[in-house]
Design a protein around this motif. Structure first.
Motif, PDB file in Angstrom:
ATOM      1  N   PHE A 153      22.539 -28.434  -2.620  1.00  0.00           N
ATOM      2  CA  PHE A 153      22.753 -28.413  -3.885  1.00  0.00           C
ATOM      3  C   PHE A 153      24.175 -29.537  -4.160  1.00  0.00           C
ATOM      4  O   PHE A 153      24.049 -30.111  -5.239  1.00  0.00           O
ATOM      5  CB  PHE A 153      23.352 -27.072  -4.370  1.00  0.00           C
TER       6      PHE A 153
ATOM      7  N   GLU B 299      24.161 -32.280  -2.716  1.00  0.00           N
ATOM      8  CA  GLU B 299      23.579 -33.607  -2.771  1.00  0.00           C
ATOM      9  C   GLU B 299      22.927 -33.882  -3.935  1.00  0.00           C
ATOM     10  O   GLU B 299      22.809 -34.875  -4.288  1.00  0.00           O
ATOM     11  CB  GLU B 299      22.710 -33.934  -1.587  1.00  0.00           C
ATOM     12  N   LEU B 300      22.189 -32.849  -4.401  1.00  0.00           N
ATOM     13  CA  LEU B 300      21.540 -32.827  -5.791  1.00  0.00           C
ATOM     14  C   LEU B 300      22.444 -33.212  -6.761  1.00  0.00           C
ATOM     15  O   LEU B 300      22.065 -34.171  -8.067  1.00  0.00           O
ATOM     16  CB  LEU B 300      20.871 -31.510  -6.191  1.00  0.00           C
ATOM     17  N   GLU B 301      23.645 -32.661  -6.887  1.00  0.00           N
ATOM     18  CA  GLU B 301      24.719 -33.121  -7.809  1.00  0.00           C
ATOM     19  C   GLU B 301      25.012 -34.400  -7.532  1.00  0.00           C
ATOM     20  O   GLU B 301      25.185 -35.409  -8.808  1.00  0.00           O
ATOM     21  CB  GLU B 301      26.060 -32.232  -7.440  1.00  0.00           C
TER      22      GLU B 301
ATOM     23  N   LEU C 187      23.095 -36.795  -6.445  1.00  0.00           N
ATOM     24  CA  LEU C 187      21.720 -37.508  -7.220  1.00  0.00           C
ATOM     25  C   LEU C 187      21.881 -37.809  -8.657  1.00  0.00           C
ATOM     26  O   LEU C 187      21.830 -38.809  -9.216  1.00  0.00           O
ATOM     27  CB  LEU C 187      20.462 -36.930  -6.674  1.00  0.00           C
ATOM     28  N   TYR C 188      21.938 -36.693  -9.313  1.00  0.00           N
ATOM     29  CA  TYR C 188      21.968 -36.790 -10.821  1.00  0.00           C
ATOM     30  C   TYR C 188      23.168 -37.655 -11.109  1.00  0.00           C
ATOM     31  O   TYR C 188      22.975 -38.438 -12.146  1.00  0.00           O
ATOM     32  CB  TYR C 188      21.666 -35.638 -11.420  1.00  0.00           C
TER      33      TYR C 188
ATOM     34  N   ILE D  61      15.869 -34.539 -12.255  1.00  0.00           N
ATOM     35  CA  ILE D  61      16.737 -33.773 -11.274  1.00  0.00           C
ATOM     36  C   ILE D  61      17.425 -32.674 -11.940  1.00  0.00           C
ATOM     37  O   ILE D  61      17.677 -31.565 -11.419  1.00  0.00           O
ATOM     38  CB  ILE D  61      17.946 -34.830 -10.707  1.00  0.00           C
TER      39      ILE D  61
ATOM     40  N   ASN E   4      16.862 -28.913 -10.776  1.00  0.00           N
ATOM     41  CA  ASN E   4      18.227 -27.772 -10.703  1.00  0.00           C
ATOM     42  C   ASN E   4      17.862 -26.546 -11.139  1.00  0.00           C
ATOM     43  O   ASN E   4      18.100 -25.510 -10.718  1.00  0.00           O
ATOM     44  CB  ASN E   4      19.383 -28.626 -11.016  1.00  0.00           C
TER      45      ASN E   4
ATOM     46  N   ALA F 219      10.505 -28.659  -4.512  1.00  0.00           N
ATOM     47  CA  ALA F 219      11.738 -29.720  -4.445  1.00  0.00           C
ATOM     48  C   ALA F 219      11.319 -30.940  -3.562  1.00  0.00           C
ATOM     49  O   ALA F 219      11.785 -32.259  -4.065  1.00  0.00           O
ATOM     50  CB  ALA F 219      12.997 -28.948  -3.562  1.00  0.00           C
TER      51      ALA F 219
ATOM     52  N   LEU G 251      11.135 -34.568  -5.412  1.00  0.00           N
ATOM     53  CA  LEU G 251      12.017 -35.617  -4.765  1.00  0.00           C
ATOM     54  C   LEU G 251      11.213 -36.748  -4.451  1.00  0.00           C
ATOM     55  O   LEU G 251      11.742 -37.908  -4.523  1.00  0.00           O
ATOM     56  CB  LEU G 251      12.688 -34.915  -3.646  1.00  0.00           C
TER      57      LEU G 251
ATOM     58  N   LEU H  86      19.210 -38.317  -0.559  1.00  0.00           N
ATOM     59  CA  LEU H  86      17.770 -38.025  -0.581  1.00  0.00           C
ATOM     60  C   LEU H  86      17.333 -37.426   1.062  1.00  0.00           C
ATOM     61  O   LEU H  86      16.882 -36.376   1.238  1.00  0.00           O
ATOM     62  CB  LEU H  86      16.945 -38.805  -1.048  1.00  0.00           C
TER      63      LEU H  86
ATOM     64  N   ILE I  75      18.992 -34.261   2.119  1.00  0.00           N
ATOM     65  CA  ILE I  75      18.355 -33.083   1.393  1.00  0.00           C
ATOM     66  C   ILE I  75      17.110 -32.840   2.110  1.00  0.00           C
ATOM     67  O   ILE I  75      16.666 -31.947   2.580  1.00  0.00           O
ATOM     68  CB  ILE I  75      18.022 -33.349  -0.214  1.00  0.00           C
TER      69      ILE I  75
END
Ligand code: SF4
Lengths: 523, 171
Positions: free
Chosen positions: A263, A265-267, A269-270, A299, A303, A333, A337, A429, A432
């Motif tokens: 999560f 890393e997702l943050e 990413l966006y 993204i 989430n 996911a 991705l 990426l 993740i």
């Protein structure tokens, strides 16, 4: 390197024994007399070659009649956070300023002065940061005996640094800006086209969050931490929760840690893709900008699918994440991705193959390594200027499992910061996907912990840089003090240095290449 | 340059067609409704000026999302403008930090009549999570008159569009 070797060197150089008062796996607290506070900090700064991570105070007058002051440094070599602690008398609170020796201490000292009324003796700049002097009298809100302030105070103007000379003029901008963005005041001094000085005045969004934390229970405080900076809400709740976990003495399972890393890393990413688009907007290159917005939206929707929240709110709790995880989610996911990566590659190529775009970003807004070091700049901005500091590598934790590769650039210009974002996007990426393969399905777990009295430092490498929460819990199990050090707090200064010599139309570009938080800075 | 041109053409043709639209069913009908109202009541365009008075930033992010190519609120006649002097509507987020109270008032005063104010997000309504903080005015309505509130923390883009319709219909 062993931390004991550091202590030995420190004591030798100082000629006095520092007393280790508290030790945790990754934290060490050294207590000194107030008279030795300054020299200890300076010596430690030199021994560790580390910038000040945070400098803050604590009001303990009710128990011991004194204020306490803490200065922290992160040492990647010893894998430890060093804290120098001293007591300040409650009757005539002051301490010797570090600002003339370590420039980055200056902002923290101004903060301590306005929030506690403790005088940083010898600091040449004691203007207030957040409680604007034309709005509010001196009130010292973080003192424990603080009551609600009077509605309006004396009108006293803020004095901007003035550049004088023939043909010099000023351009004031803000606090309300043209875009959909936070408020801040920028004052440019110009000589013809080039900017020769920029002073940034912030604090317009100050709400008093640190005070608001005091007296909150842990679940309430987690919700609040998510609203400190909405585009980094997961990093904030994560830092806060790790502090609480340390105090309560619990360790989250590996699975939970991996989910959290995903999560976090997702943050990243966006936000990184958003910035890539933002940089394109600011040079008027609208196609990749719109494209990047689509990827960001994808993204955010991912989430939501994974956690129920587009901004990853309401996920963290001490020891656990409050969501279920199953195979479908992992597959969804991975699927999403893959597509995101494809789009990202397109955007990257469009940006980097446009000559006119490259012409604008290349060599614009250079932040020199020396300047970045002096200012204590952190995160993407620091790494773009050649400073290899990244909490994911320096204090890897679960990231060691994914063999995290930090990235670094040397040039320090807008292009370097853009390249940093591109490279970090790719690395995130990869991390993740690596973790997605390792995480095992788990039901929603109840967070099980007994909160104790104590204090600890929680930290995470947010997408802007190192984010730390120093939390103290009192014997009733509620927050006694919560010191948030947002990466933006140190990085805003860097912006005012990097635009020097450039022209005003390049300012939005530089600003976006840092993309700092107003709310995290203003608290 | 040729590469870019190619990409741009390809982009326009393929991008809006993929999954984004299936994800947001109802957007088109909702949007058409919004467009109709704006055409009737605002002679084709509604100009909004946004002011952040101390939000956490997520509300701003969602407002920006309504303008991305997926929701693309501009095509329904809503646009965000850079100056209050061009605006019909003031969209305010955040609990109003004491430092921002004056700036908010001035922005409002700078708008030409007729004008109205919409608040967005829990904070702007009554201070929300920051209600008890010492440095907020506890909501926008304590500073300037508010006509409508869009609830959420933060409201999702589609919710923002829907809420706008509800409000404009009743007006
Ligand atoms: S309403 Fe919620 S999302 Fe919006 S600014 Fe306030 S805390 Fe942030």
């Amino acid at each position: 390197m062993d931390y004991k070797a550091v202590l030995k060197e420190l004591n030798e150089k100082l000629g006095v024994e520092t007393k280790t008062v508290f030790l945790r796996e990754d934290e060490i607290y050294l207590k000194v007399n107030l008279n030795d506070f300054k020299t200890t900090c300076l010596t430690l700064h030199k021994v560790l070659l580390a910038p000040i991570a945070s400098l803050f105070a604590l009001d303990c007058r009710k128990d011991s009649g004194v204020f306490e002051i803490y200065c922290s440094f992160a040492s990647a070599k010893c894998k430890k956070w060093f804290f120098v602690v001293a007591e300040i008398s409650g009757d005539d609170p002051k301490f010797n300023s570090l600002a003339k020796d370590i420039y980055s201490a200056s902002l923290f000292e101004r903060e301590i002065k306005e929030m506690f009324g403790i005088e940083p003796y010898g600091n040449p700049d004691t203007r207030r940061l957040r409680l604007h002097s034309e709005i509010c009298p001196e009130i010292y809100p973080l003192r424990k005996d603080f009551n609600k302030p009077p509605a309006r105070g004396k009108a006293e103007d803020y004095v901007f640094n003035k550049v004088e000379g023939e043909g010099i003029f000023e351009v004031p901008v803000g606090p309300v800006h043209a875009g959909i963005i936070g408020p801040g005041h920028f004052r440019f001094s110009m000589a013809g086209e080039p900017i020769i000085n920029l002073e940034i005045r912030l604090g317009f969004k100050h709400r008093g969050i640190e005070k608001l934390f005091e007296g909150k229970t842990i679940p309430e405080a987690i919700n609040l931490s998510e609203c400190v900076s909405g585009d980094a809400s997961f990093a904030n709740s994560l830092s806060f929760c790790t502090a609480i976990e340390k105090i309560a003495g619990i360790t989250p399972s590996e699975n939970t840690q991996m989910l959290r890393a995903v999560f976090l890393e997702l943050e990243r990413l966006y936000n990184h893709i958003n910035d890539m688009g933002g940089i394109a907007v600011d040079v008027g290159f609208s196609f990749p900008a719109a494209f990047a917005q689509i990827v960001k939206e994808n993204i955010l929707q991912l989430n939501e699918k994974l956690t129920g929240s587009r901004y990853l709110k309401n996920v963290n709790s001490p020891g656990e994440v409050k969501i279920t995880w199953d195979k479908e989610k992992a597959e969804a996911a991975q699927e999403a991705l893959k597509k995101i990566y494809k789009d990202f590659k397109e955007i990257k190529e469009i940006l980097l193959s446009s000559v006119s775009f490259m012409d604008r970003v290349d060599g614009t807004g250079v932040l020199k390594k020396k300047t970045a070091e002096d200012l204590g700049v952190t995160g993407v901005a620091a790494r773009a200027s050649g400073i290899a500091a990244d909490l994911r590598k320096d204090f890897p934790g679960i990231y060691a499992k994914a063999k995290f590769n930090p990235v670094k650039q040397e040039a320090g210009d807008c292009l370097a910061r853009l390249n940093m974002r591109i490279a970090e996007f790719e690395e995130s990426l990869r991390v993740i996907c690596d973790f997605l393969g390792k995480i095992t399905p788990q039901p929603q777990m109840a967070s099980n912990y007994n909160i104790k009295e104590g204090f600890a430092l929680g930290y995470a490498e947010a997408w802007r840089g190192a984010l730390t929460y120093w939390v103290k819990v009192n014997k009733n199990g509620v927050i006694e003090r919560c010191k948030i050090t947002d990466p933006s707090f140190l990085n805003w200064q860097a912006l005012s240095f990097c635009v020097l010599g450039d022209i005003i139309p390049d300012f939005p570009l530089c600003n976006k290449s840092f993309d700092l938080s107003y709310s995290g800075n203003d608290l | 340059m040729r590469i870019i041109k190619n990409r741009i053409l390809k982009g326009i043709v393929t991008k809006p067609l993929d999954k984004s639209f299936s994800l947001n069913e109802g957007l088109e009908t909702t949007g058409a409704e919004l467009k109709k109202i704006i055409q009737e009541k605002f002679s084709r365009s509604l100009h909004i000026r946004e002011v952040d008075t101390g939000s956490c930033g997520a509300c701003e992010s969602e407002i920006i999302s309504t303008t991305n190519p997926i929701y693309d609120i501009q095509r329904f006649g809503v646009s965000f403008v850079a100056s209050p002097r061009h605006a019909d509507c003031l969209l305010v987020t955040g609990p109003v930090s004491k430092n921002m109270a004056l700036a908010l008032k001035k922005t409002y005063d700078a708008m030409p009549e007729p004008k109205f104010v919409i608040t967005l997000g829990r904070c702007a309504l009554d201070g929300g999570i920051f209600k008890d903080a010492y440095y907020t005015e506890k909501g926008v309505a304590n500073i300037i008159p508010v006509a409508f509130h869009i609830p959420g923390c933060p409201p999702k883009p589609l919710d923002i569009i829907k809420a706008l319709i509800t409000f404009l219909k009743a007006r």
